[in-house]
Design a protein around this motif. Structure first.
Motif, PDB file in Angstrom:
ATOM      1  N   ASN A 102       3.546   7.368  14.175  1.00  0.00           N
ATOM      2  CA  ASN A 102       2.637   6.289  14.522  1.00  0.00           C
ATOM      3  C   ASN A 102       3.204   4.948  14.039  1.00  0.00           C
ATOM      4  N   VAL A 103       2.483   3.888  14.276  1.00  0.00           N
ATOM      5  CA  VAL A 103       2.992   2.544  13.962  1.00  0.00           C
ATOM      6  C   VAL A 103       3.258   2.390  12.471  1.00  0.00           C
ATOM      7  N   GLU A 104       2.331   2.865  11.635  1.00  0.00           N
ATOM      8  CA  GLU A 104       2.530   2.757  10.187  1.00  0.00           C
ATOM      9  C   GLU A 104       3.772   3.527   9.747  1.00  0.00           C
ATOM     10  N   GLU A 105       3.933   4.732  10.277  1.00  0.00           N
ATOM     11  CA  GLU A 105       5.081   5.556   9.895  1.00  0.00           C
ATOM     12  C   GLU A 105       6.387   4.923  10.360  1.00  0.00           C
ATOM     13  N   GLN A 106       6.397   4.361  11.553  1.00  0.00           N
ATOM     14  CA  GLN A 106       7.609   3.725  12.052  1.00  0.00           C
ATOM     15  C   GLN A 106       8.051   2.579  11.153  1.00  0.00           C
ATOM     16  N   ALA A 107       7.092   1.925  10.506  1.00  0.00           N
ATOM     17  CA  ALA A 107       7.432   0.829   9.595  1.00  0.00           C
ATOM     18  C   ALA A 107       8.131   1.328   8.337  1.00  0.00           C
ATOM     19  N   HIS A 108       8.091   2.630   8.094  1.00  0.00           N
ATOM     20  CA  HIS A 108       8.738   3.210   6.909  1.00  0.00           C
ATOM     21  C   HIS A 108      10.020   3.955   7.246  1.00  0.00           C
ATOM     22  N   VAL A 109      10.465   3.885   8.490  1.00  0.00           N
ATOM     23  CA  VAL A 109      11.716   4.547   8.867  1.00  0.00           C
ATOM     24  C   VAL A 109      12.896   3.694   8.400  1.00  0.00           C
ATOM     25  N   ILE A 110      13.882   4.353   7.802  1.00  0.00           N
ATOM     26  CA  ILE A 110      15.110   3.660   7.402  1.00  0.00           C
ATOM     27  C   ILE A 110      16.290   4.341   8.079  1.00  0.00           C
ATOM     28  N   PRO A 111      17.357   3.610   8.345  1.00  0.00           N
ATOM     29  CA  PRO A 111      18.513   4.209   9.013  1.00  0.00           C
ATOM     30  C   PRO A 111      19.130   5.323   8.172  1.00  0.00           C
ATOM     31  N   ALA A 112      19.555   6.388   8.817  1.00  0.00           N
ATOM     32  CA  ALA A 112      20.137   7.530   8.108  1.00  0.00           C
ATOM     33  C   ALA A 112      21.422   7.156   7.382  1.00  0.00           C
ATOM     34  N   GLU A 113      22.136   6.126   7.888  1.00  0.00           N
ATOM     35  CA  GLU A 113      23.414   5.752   7.269  1.00  0.00           C
ATOM     36  C   GLU A 113      23.260   4.690   6.192  1.00  0.00           C
ATOM     37  N   LEU A 114      22.018   4.287   5.873  1.00  0.00           N
ATOM     38  CA  LEU A 114      21.779   3.228   4.905  1.00  0.00           C
ATOM     39  C   LEU A 114      22.338   3.617   3.534  1.00  0.00           C
ATOM     40  N   SER A 115      23.117   2.728   2.954  1.00  0.00           N
ATOM     41  CA  SER A 115      23.574   2.952   1.577  1.00  0.00           C
ATOM     42  C   SER A 115      22.500   2.443   0.626  1.00  0.00           C
ATOM     43  N   GLN A 116      22.538   2.942  -0.611  1.00  0.00           N
ATOM     44  CA  GLN A 116      21.567   2.557  -1.641  1.00  0.00           C
ATOM     45  C   GLN A 116      20.125   2.792  -1.177  1.00  0.00           C
ATOM     46  N   VAL A 117      19.880   3.989  -0.700  1.00  0.00           N
ATOM     47  CA  VAL A 117      18.564   4.365  -0.196  1.00  0.00           C
ATOM     48  C   VAL A 117      17.486   4.213  -1.273  1.00  0.00           C
ATOM     49  N   VAL A 118      17.769   4.722  -2.473  1.00  0.00           N
ATOM     50  CA  VAL A 118      16.758   4.698  -3.524  1.00  0.00           C
ATOM     51  C   VAL A 118      16.395   3.259  -3.888  1.00  0.00           C
ATOM     52  N   SER A 119      17.406   2.396  -4.017  1.00  0.00           N
ATOM     53  CA  SER A 119      17.128   1.001  -4.345  1.00  0.00           C
ATOM     54  C   SER A 119      16.277   0.355  -3.261  1.00  0.00           C
ATOM     55  N   TYR A 120      16.551   0.710  -2.012  1.00  0.00           N
ATOM     56  CA  TYR A 120      15.778   0.146  -0.907  1.00  0.00           C
ATOM     57  C   TYR A 120      14.315   0.582  -0.974  1.00  0.00           C
ATOM     58  N   ILE A 121      14.095   1.889  -1.178  1.00  0.00           N
ATOM     59  CA  ILE A 121      12.715   2.395  -1.188  1.00  0.00           C
ATOM     60  C   ILE A 121      11.944   1.835  -2.375  1.00  0.00           C
ATOM     61  N   THR A 122      12.540   1.907  -3.578  1.00  0.00           N
ATOM     62  CA  THR A 122      11.827   1.427  -4.764  1.00  0.00           C
ATOM     63  C   THR A 122      11.679  -0.081  -4.731  1.00  0.00           C
ATOM     64  N   GLY A 123      12.660  -0.779  -4.165  1.00  0.00           N
ATOM     65  CA  GLY A 123      12.554  -2.233  -4.051  1.00  0.00           C
ATOM     66  C   GLY A 123      11.442  -2.643  -3.127  1.00  0.00           C
ATOM     67  N   ARG A 124      11.291  -1.934  -2.018  1.00  0.00           N
ATOM     68  CA  ARG A 124      10.219  -2.250  -1.089  1.00  0.00           C
ATOM     69  C   ARG A 124       8.860  -1.942  -1.712  1.00  0.00           C
ATOM     70  N   GLN A 125       8.823  -0.891  -2.557  1.00  0.00           N
ATOM     71  CA  GLN A 125       7.573  -0.581  -3.242  1.00  0.00           C
ATOM     72  C   GLN A 125       7.163  -1.718  -4.165  1.00  0.00           C
ATOM     73  N   ARG A 126       8.150  -2.351  -4.824  1.00  0.00           N
ATOM     74  CA  ARG A 126       7.856  -3.466  -5.730  1.00  0.00           C
ATOM     75  C   ARG A 126       7.605  -4.766  -4.972  1.00  0.00           C
ATOM     76  N   GLY A 127       7.936  -4.776  -3.679  1.00  0.00           N
ATOM     77  CA  GLY A 127       7.751  -5.998  -2.919  1.00  0.00           C
ATOM     78  C   GLY A 127       8.999  -6.840  -2.841  1.00  0.00           C
ATOM     79  N   ASP A 128      10.150  -6.280  -3.287  1.00  0.00           N
ATOM     80  CA  ASP A 128      11.402  -7.027  -3.221  1.00  0.00           C
ATOM     81  C   ASP A 128      11.873  -7.196  -1.789  1.00  0.00           C
ATOM     82  N   PHE A 129      11.419  -6.328  -0.879  1.00  0.00           N
ATOM     83  CA  PHE A 129      11.799  -6.388   0.528  1.00  0.00           C
ATOM     84  C   PHE A 129      10.550  -6.575   1.381  1.00  0.00           C
TER      85      PHE A 129
END
Length: 529
Positions: free
Chosen positions: A492-519
């Motif tokens: 759904n629309v909400e879930e699509q907003a949480h999709v990240i590219p499979a080839e993304l480097s630094q996945v953990v930093s991206y997810i935790t950063g977005r949780q903190r509002g850094d992204f």
């Protein structure tokens, strides 16, 4: 103990017995390339195709080898214990006798024994995993084989007697206190030592009930006790642990996670982070002991503290030669830093793999787990850990529901221990995705999806290939794929907003950063914000 070894030239014996055992005439077989390796507890004589380990007649605070009987008993115990994992290496205990007329020393000869030795098959030092790792030759397949071996060994190891002290919170605290006392006494950087020990004490206090629960659930067993890279050798290409901790039952009857934590820590200390997480993921997938994630950081930190204690003792022994003492002292500082870092990791998040069977989810999940230092919970493995039902029944709604509940429970355990988690399943049903989004909100951590896509012909081809190979945990066949194609529910629309590219480097930093509002929130499943 983390017993380190150094090669001693044959012409520099420690005492008369050593001098005589460095003569080829002492052996009942050709003794080419005769040399000795010395540790703080033993002499190991390498003679031709064999090796002979002789205890030193020492009495220390943790071991008493001052009598011949004690040394003989310990030799027998070493053989008994090490034959569990390395039966081809340990050949038995042999007497060492001395001719009263000539004074000649003979191994496995006539006369009254004056000493005993453990006889082993000799192996090449370059095949010891510490050397293999240092040379960059340690392969993922060897880590997989080692994880399987240790998991199976732990599954059959004797369980501690409920009336014994092994694995109790008080015994774990005593081990910590003993090691910490040595570190605090020997460290030349007391503020670093105090900070490390204080952090370990805080975690030990918090984990007391977990320690007690681990004991009740039969995880205190007779383990190896000294499972690091220097005590594993490749024999016929297979990793073979040797030299287990035989002289101290209290250091051997331990939590199985404390046992594997030594090797996990050693790989991290060697800069092999990907292989460290490959090891722990393979081990947990094999044995299913994901509850051990709660104690893994503490136990790995403890192992780093033990290594620091040994290095500081070595530096102390070399204090009259400061140039030589500098190296072990610097390594000890690095181990104390690692000990704290293991306890301070707190980048928990949940990454959901999403896609049809054959879309490459598990392959990508394994890659991410190694690259990012994540713990993976795999539906294909957990599905088979349920009640004994047929492969067909494992894809019925009630079995699927049970599997997803299990994955959620594992993710909860891992996140609470500070680990970023991967839930490796198809997640084709919206209510299953919603379960994990809700879990992440309750835990206060970030969540993201990796959407794996392939055309139907490719999916069918991969499934056929996988089924022919027979080596993969997945049991999904073409019938399962057809059912998935017919029932899958799009993101759904909400879930699509949480999709990240499979080839993304630094996945953990991206997810935790977005949780903190850094992204900023992702606006597309294909592009980074």
């Amino acid at each position: 103990m983390d017993e380190q070894a150094t090669t001693i030239p044959c012409r520099q014996p420690a005492e008369d017995l050593v001098a005589r055992l460095l003569e080829a005439a002492a052996y009942p077989h050709p003794a080419a390339d005769l040399q000795m390796i010395e540790t703080h507890l033993s002499w190991v004589f390498l003679a031709g195709e064999f090796a002979y380990k002789v205890r030193k007649p020492v009495k220390l605070d943790f071991v008493d080898f001052s009598t011949l009987r004690a040394r003989h008993t310990d030799c027998e115990e070493e053989c008994r214990l090490n034959r569990r994992l390395a039966p081809a290496l340990y050949l038995g205990v042999v007497p060492i006798s001395q001719d009263p007329a000539t004074g000649a020393i003979r191994i496995d000869g006539q006369g009254t024994p004056c000493e005993y030795a453990v006889c082993m098959r000799r192996f090449a030092q370059q095949d010891v995993l510490s050397t293999v790792a240092h040379d960059g030759r340690l392969r993922p397949s060897e880590i997989d084989a080692l994880a399987d071996l240790i998991a199976d060994f732990h599954a059959t190891a004797p369980v501690a007697n409920p009336s014994a002290e092994d694995g109790t919170p008080s015994s774990i605290r005593r081990t910590l206190e003993d090691c910490a006392a040595g570190v605090l006494a020997l460290s030349t950087e007391p503020h670093i030592a105090v900070a490390t020990v204080s952090l370990l004490h805080q975690h030990a206090d918090r984990l007391e009930e977990v320690f007690a629960s681990r004991r009740r659930s039969r995880h205190i067993r007779e383990c190896h006790g000294d499972l690091h890279l220097g005590n594993i050798v490749l024999i016929g290409g297979q990793p073979t642990p040797f030299d287990c901790l035989e002289f101290s039952p209290s250091l051997r009857w331990i939590d199985t996670l404390y046992d594997i934590a030594f090797l996990f820590m050693d790989l991290l200390a060697s800069g092999l982070h990907g292989l460290a997480y490959r090891l722990i993921n393979r081990y947990l997938e094999r044995c299913g002991d994901y509850g051990g994630l709660a104690v893994l950081p503490f136990y790995a930190s403890m192992r780093a503290l033990v290594r620091a204690r040994v290095l500081l003792e070595r530096a102390h022994q070399l204090e009259r030669t400061p140039d030589l003492a500098a190296k072990p002292r610097g390594e000890a500082r690095r181990m104390l830093d690692l000990s704290r870092a293991l306890l301070c990791r707190n980048d928990g998040c949940i990454l959901l793999m999403h896609g049809l069977s054959g879309s490459g989810k598990s392959t990508r999940a394994a890659q991410l787990a190694e690259a990012e230092g994540m713990i993976r919970a795999r539906s294909d493995a957990e599905r088979q850990r349920g009640p004994h039902i047929t492969a067909d029944d494992r894809y019925l709604p009630r079995a699927v529901e049970r599997t997803y509940r299990r994955l959620a429970a594992i993710c909860k355990l891992g996140v609470r221990a500070g680990f970023p988690m991967i839930a490796d399943a198809t997640f084709l049903a919206e209510h299953e995705r919603r379960r994990f989004f809700s879990l992440a909100r309750r835990l206060g951590v970030g969540v993201a999806l990796v959407d794996c896509v392939a055309d139907v012909d490719t999916l069918r081809m991969r499934i056929r290939t996988r089924m022919r190979g027979g080596f993969d945990a997945s049991e999904a066949d073409l019938h399962v794929l057809d059912a998935q194609l017919a029932t899958q529910q799009p993101l759904n629309v909400e879930e699509q907003a949480h999709v990240i590219p499979a080839e993304l480097s630094q996945v953990v930093s991206y997810i935790t950063g977005r949780q903190r509002g850094d992204f900023a929130p992702a606006g597309s499943g294909n592009q980074l914000p």
